[in-house]
Design a protein around this motif. Structure first.
Motif, PDB file in Angstrom:
ATOM      1  N   ASP A 160       0.731  -1.043   0.086  1.00  0.00           N
ATOM      2  CA  ASP A 160      -0.109   0.132   0.026  1.00  0.00           C
ATOM      3  C   ASP A 160       0.635   1.243  -0.095  1.00  0.00           C
ATOM      4  N   ASP A 161       1.516   1.039   0.896  1.00  0.00           N
ATOM      5  CA  ASP A 161       2.577   2.390   0.810  1.00  0.00           C
ATOM      6  C   ASP A 161       3.705   2.752  -0.666  1.00  0.00           C
ATOM      7  N   GLU A 162       3.900   1.455  -1.440  1.00  0.00           N
ATOM      8  CA  GLU A 162       4.380   1.361  -2.492  1.00  0.00           C
ATOM      9  C   GLU A 162       4.288   2.585  -3.020  1.00  0.00           C
ATOM     10  N   LEU A 163       2.808   1.907  -3.682  1.00  0.00           N
ATOM     11  CA  LEU A 163       1.594   1.969  -4.415  1.00  0.00           C
ATOM     12  C   LEU A 163       1.125   3.817  -4.173  1.00  0.00           C
ATOM     13  N   LEU A 164       1.174   4.218  -2.992  1.00  0.00           N
ATOM     14  CA  LEU A 164       1.263   5.436  -2.888  1.00  0.00           C
ATOM     15  C   LEU A 164       1.702   6.423  -2.863  1.00  0.00           C
ATOM     16  N   ALA A 165       3.118   5.774  -2.846  1.00  0.00           N
ATOM     17  CA  ALA A 165       4.799   6.472  -2.929  1.00  0.00           C
ATOM     18  C   ALA A 165       5.249   6.603  -4.210  1.00  0.00           C
ATOM     19  N   SER A 166       4.182   5.944  -5.029  1.00  0.00           N
ATOM     20  CA  SER A 166       5.009   5.489  -7.028  1.00  0.00           C
ATOM     21  C   SER A 166       4.541   6.679  -7.516  1.00  0.00           C
ATOM     22  N   GLY A 167       5.392   7.498  -8.490  1.00  0.00           N
ATOM     23  CA  GLY A 167       5.120   7.995  -9.160  1.00  0.00           C
ATOM     24  C   GLY A 167       4.840   7.900 -10.670  1.00  0.00           C
ATOM     25  N   TYR A 168       4.714   8.597 -11.529  1.00  0.00           N
ATOM     26  CA  TYR A 168       4.217   8.428 -12.693  1.00  0.00           C
ATOM     27  C   TYR A 168       5.030   7.702 -13.780  1.00  0.00           C
ATOM     28  N   VAL A 169       4.251   6.542 -14.129  1.00  0.00           N
ATOM     29  CA  VAL A 169       4.317   5.924 -15.133  1.00  0.00           C
ATOM     30  C   VAL A 169       4.343   5.901 -16.643  1.00  0.00           C
ATOM     31  N   GLN A 170       5.217   5.469 -17.766  1.00  0.00           N
ATOM     32  CA  GLN A 170       4.341   6.171 -18.876  1.00  0.00           C
ATOM     33  C   GLN A 170       3.768   4.604 -19.118  1.00  0.00           C
ATOM     34  N   PRO A 171       2.476   5.097 -19.711  1.00  0.00           N
ATOM     35  CA  PRO A 171       2.000   3.894 -20.372  1.00  0.00           C
ATOM     36  C   PRO A 171       2.676   2.804 -21.028  1.00  0.00           C
ATOM     37  N   LEU A 197      -7.426   8.711  -8.217  1.00  0.00           N
ATOM     38  CA  LEU A 197      -8.583   8.254  -7.643  1.00  0.00           C
ATOM     39  C   LEU A 197      -7.944   6.443  -8.034  1.00  0.00           C
ATOM     40  N   PHE A 198      -7.299   6.130  -9.396  1.00  0.00           N
ATOM     41  CA  PHE A 198      -6.644   4.925  -9.595  1.00  0.00           C
ATOM     42  C   PHE A 198      -6.533   3.802  -7.764  1.00  0.00           C
ATOM     43  N   ILE A 199      -5.131   5.260  -7.384  1.00  0.00           N
ATOM     44  CA  ILE A 199      -4.767   4.530  -6.078  1.00  0.00           C
ATOM     45  C   ILE A 199      -6.217   4.185  -5.067  1.00  0.00           C
ATOM     46  N   GLU A 200      -6.444   5.517  -5.111  1.00  0.00           N
ATOM     47  CA  GLU A 200      -7.879   5.280  -3.893  1.00  0.00           C
ATOM     48  C   GLU A 200      -8.433   3.618  -4.055  1.00  0.00           C
ATOM     49  N   THR A 201      -8.684   3.093  -5.740  1.00  0.00           N
ATOM     50  CA  THR A 201      -9.673   2.759  -5.858  1.00  0.00           C
ATOM     51  C   THR A 201      -9.540   1.370  -5.719  1.00  0.00           C
ATOM     52  N   LEU A 202      -7.730   1.167  -5.743  1.00  0.00           N
ATOM     53  CA  LEU A 202      -6.985   0.373  -5.709  1.00  0.00           C
ATOM     54  C   LEU A 202      -7.293  -0.662  -4.292  1.00  0.00           C
TER      55      LEU A 202
END
Length: 254
Positions: A160-171, A197-202
Motif C-alpha cells: 500500500d505504501d509503495e502504491l501511494l508513493a509511486s510516481g507517474y509511469v509512462q503507459p 482515484l485509481f490508487i484510492e480505488t485499488l
C-alpha cells in the motif's frame, strides 16, 4: 398547466412508478417528455429527480437496450446515483458494470469528466471498486506492471505504501489497445488520467479482498449501514431489483 407544474407532475408520477417497481413505465414517461419538449426539458427534470430514482432507471439499461436517461444524464447526476448502487446488494455487480459502461462510454461523453465527478463524492472509489470487483487480480497486475497479465508472473504486488508513493509511469500499452468500452479502458483512464482515484480505488479493492479472505461478507465491516434506507437484495433479471425503502436521508447523504 405551466411547464413547471407539468415537470413536478412528471416527477411525482415517475417516483410513484419506480416505487411500484414499474421501471419500464418510469423510463417511458421520461422518454415521452424528451420527445414532446426536447432533451433540455428532460435534463431539467433529471436535475430535480432524486438520485435513487435516476439510479433505479439507469441500472436496468445498457448499450444493447438504450435509455434516454443513460444518454442524457450529466456526470454529476450520474455520480450521485452511482454511489447508491451498493445498496441494491447485487453481489456480482453485473448491473453496475452494464450501467457504467453504457453511460461513461456513450458516444458524446468524456469519460474523464464522469470519473472526476465520481471521485469527488464520498463513496466514489468504493463504487469503482465494486465495478472492478470481478477483475481484482488483473487490476493489481496493471498497477504493478502496466499490463493486464496475471500478477503472479511478476512477483509480489506493490505494498500500500509503495502504491501511494509511486510516481507517474509512462503507459506500457496504448489506450487504443484497450479501448473495449469496458473495464480495461476504464482502468487505463483511471491510472493515467485520474491517478489519485485509481490508487484510492485499488486500496478499496485490497480492503475488500482482505475482508473476503477473513470470511466476511460484503457489508459486514460496516454494520452501521444496516438501516431502513437500504434497497432490496435481488439477483434476478433486469427490472426486478427495486428500492424497498425510500427515505429523504438518501438524498441528503450525497
Amino acid at each position: 398547466m405551466s411547464s413547471n407544474n407539468q415537470h413536478l407532475a412528471l416527477i411525482t408520477k415517475t417516483t410513484s412508478l419506480i416505487a411500484a417497481g414499474d421501471i419500464v413505465g418510469a423510463e417511458s414517461a421520461l422518454s415521452e417528455l424528451a420527445d414532446a419538449e426536447g432533451d433540455n426539458a428532460l435534463m431539467v427534470v433529471l436535475d430535480q429527480l432524486a438520485p435513487k430514482d435516476i439510479l433505479a432507471v439507469m441500472r436496468e439499461y445498457d448499450e444493447s437496450k438504450a435509455s434516454v436517461v443513460n444518454m442524457l444524464v450529466t456526470p454529476e447526476q450520474f455520480a450521485r446515483a452511482m454511489v447508491l448502487e451498493k445498496q441494491y446488494k447485487d453481489l456480482t455487480h453485473t448491473h453496475l458494470r452494464s450501467m457504467v459502461n453504457a453511460v461513461i462510454f456513450r458516444d458524446d461523453a468524456d469519460p474523464v469528466e464522469f470519473l472526476t465527478a465520481i471521485g469527488d463524492l464520498d463513496g466514489g472509489a468504493e463504487a469503482l471498486a465494486n465495478y472492478f470487483a470481478e477483475k481484482w487480480s488483473r487490476i493489481e497486475a496493471f498497477a504493478c506492471t502496466g499490463t493486464f497479465d496475471a500478477v503472479e508472473d511478476y512477483g509480489p504486488t506493490l505494498t500500500d505504501d509503495e502504491l501511494l508513493a509511486s510516481g507517474y509511469v509512462q503507459p506500457r500499452i496504448d489506450l487504443d489497445e484497450v479501448a473495449d468500452r469496458d473495464w480495461m479502458q476504464m482502468a487505463w483512464l483511471l491510472r493515467y488520467e485520474c491517478r489519485d482515484l485509481f490508487i484510492e480505488t485499488l486500496l478499496v479493492l485490497r480492503a475488500k479482498a482482505r475482508a473476503f479472505d477473513l470470511g466476511l461478507e460484503e457489508g459486514d465491516e460496516s454494520p452501521a449501514e444496516e438501516d431502513d434506507g437500504k434497497f432490496e437484495t435481488s439477483e434476478t433479471d433486469r427490472g426486478k431489483a427495486t428500492p424497498a425503502a425510500r427515505t429523504s436521508d438518501e438524498e441528503s447523504a450525497i
